[in-house]
Motif scaffolding. Structure first.
Motif, short mmCIF file in Angstrom:
data_model
loop_
_atom_site.label_atom_id
_atom_site.label_comp_id
_atom_site.label_asym_id
_atom_site.label_seq_id
_atom_site.Cartn_x
_atom_site.Cartn_y
_atom_site.Cartn_z
N ARG A 277 1.21 -1.23 0.07
CA ARG A 277 0.31 0.13 0.44
C ARG A 277 1.01 1.24 0.11
NH1 ARG A 277 -6.04 -0.58 -0.88
NH2 ARG A 277 -5.73 -3.05 -0.09
N GLY A 278 2.20 1.04 0.02
CA GLY A 278 3.39 2.07 -0.86
C GLY A 278 2.95 3.18 -1.32
N MET A 279 3.32 4.02 -1.36
CA MET A 279 3.32 5.33 -2.30
C MET A 279 3.37 4.71 -3.78
SD MET A 279 3.37 9.35 -2.87
CE MET A 279 2.61 9.79 -0.99
N TRP B 11 1.77 0.90 -6.92
CA TRP B 11 2.06 0.41 -8.34
C TRP B 11 2.39 -0.95 -9.05
CZ3 TRP B 11 -1.30 4.05 -11.27
CH2 TRP B 11 -1.45 5.29 -10.39
N ALA B 12 2.86 -0.59 -8.40
CA ALA B 12 3.65 -2.63 -8.76
C ALA B 12 2.22 -3.45 -9.36
CB ALA B 12 4.72 -3.63 -8.19
N LYS C 201 -1.16 -4.66 -6.76
CA LYS C 201 -2.22 -4.47 -7.20
C LYS C 201 -2.97 -5.57 -7.63
CE LYS C 201 -1.29 -0.51 -10.58
NZ LYS C 201 -1.25 -0.46 -12.19
N MET C 202 -2.75 -6.72 -7.77
CA MET C 202 -2.89 -7.62 -7.73
C MET C 202 -3.68 -8.19 -5.91
SD MET C 202 -1.24 -10.66 -9.74
CE MET C 202 0.51 -10.33 -10.12
N LYS C 203 -2.68 -7.97 -5.04
CA LYS C 203 -3.13 -8.12 -3.69
C LYS C 203 -4.29 -6.96 -3.21
CE LYS C 203 0.03 -11.90 -3.12
NZ LYS C 203 -0.66 -13.36 -2.94
#
Length: 250
Positions: free
Chosen positions: A121-123, A127-128, A132-134
């Protein structure tokens, strides 16, 4: 009172296999259902191992289990290399996990446990593709409003996998080397698979006792160590309810 039923998805993986062995050793749930593409190594009179190579059928199998599992664990996950592409990994790590969560909710499962990943959930990290999947699965589980949802967010998962992952293996070696100098450093960077598994089971136990800190409970690295090792029943420190839940972030 009847012994509750449970189901585990991903029970042939590193964390999932440890969840399975932990549940079978406790003898708390009967039956313990697994849905896998290949048979799990564990054996027990309480184990109902369902083998189905077509993962598109898993949600229907889960929904049709009798008695309905009161708790469903998902430690399901793969890698881009194993899946063959990012799109195929997304189908497993994201789409299938959400489909299974919906099936569990529709069937009447009270508790859903998802083994996610830390730092998603980091800034920048959010975006990775992995994040996004998790995060997508975590959000979907929260929106389904189970009586109790538990999301574990470990760092590097430490332990011996059946299929070696070169980069992960090298990082594990580094973490273990740091652990020989400082156990605290190792605990912050990664957690052993058996500890993660026990933390998942212990969180369910506490939730069943009405001691979960939140309806949607995020269990991160520090709390994983606490529930799965420090306060695991049988250790010197008596188990206690968690103190607080942290904001939502394999």
């Amino acid at each position: 009172m009847a012994t509750p039923s449970t189901a585990i998805i991903g029970s042939t993986g590193l964390v999932g296999s440890n969840i399975l062995s932990t549940l079978l050793a406790l003898d708390t749930f009967n039956p313990v259902n697994t849905i896998t593409r290949r048979a799990p190594h564990a054996t027990s009179a309480h184990l109902n191992a369902l083998i189905e190579t077509d993962t598109t059928k898993w949600a229907d199998i889960l929904a049709g289990l009798k008695p309905t599992p009161t708790t469903v664990f998902s430690a399901l996950g793969t890698t881009r290399a194993q899946a063959g592409s990012l799109a195929n990994q997304w189908k497993i790590d994201h789409d299938l996990n959400i489909e299974l969560a919906k099936a569990a909710k529709g069937a009447g499962a009270r508790t859903f446990v998802f083994v996610s990943g830390g730092g998603t959930r980091g800034m920048i990290s959010s975006w990775a593709p992995y994040s996004k999947m998790k995060n997508g699965v975590e959000d979907a589980v929260q929106e389904l409003e189970f009586e109790q949802a538990i999301v574990l967010k470990p760092g590097m998962i430490l332990g011996q996998r059946e299929q070696n992952r070169t980069g992960e293996s090298q990082f594990q070696t580094l973490i273990n080397a740091l652990g020989s100098v400082s156990g605290g450093v190792k605990d912050r960077l990664g957690q052993d698979a058996d500890v993660i598994a026990r933390a998942a089971v212990r969180a369910v136990q506490l939730a069943d006792e009405g001691k979960a800190p939140s309806k949607f409970w995020i269990v991160d690295g520090d709390e994983i160590i606490k529930l799965g090792r420090t306060e695991w029943p049988g250790n010197d420190v008596a188990p206690a309810a968690p103190e607080a839940v942290k904001a939502a972030e394999q």
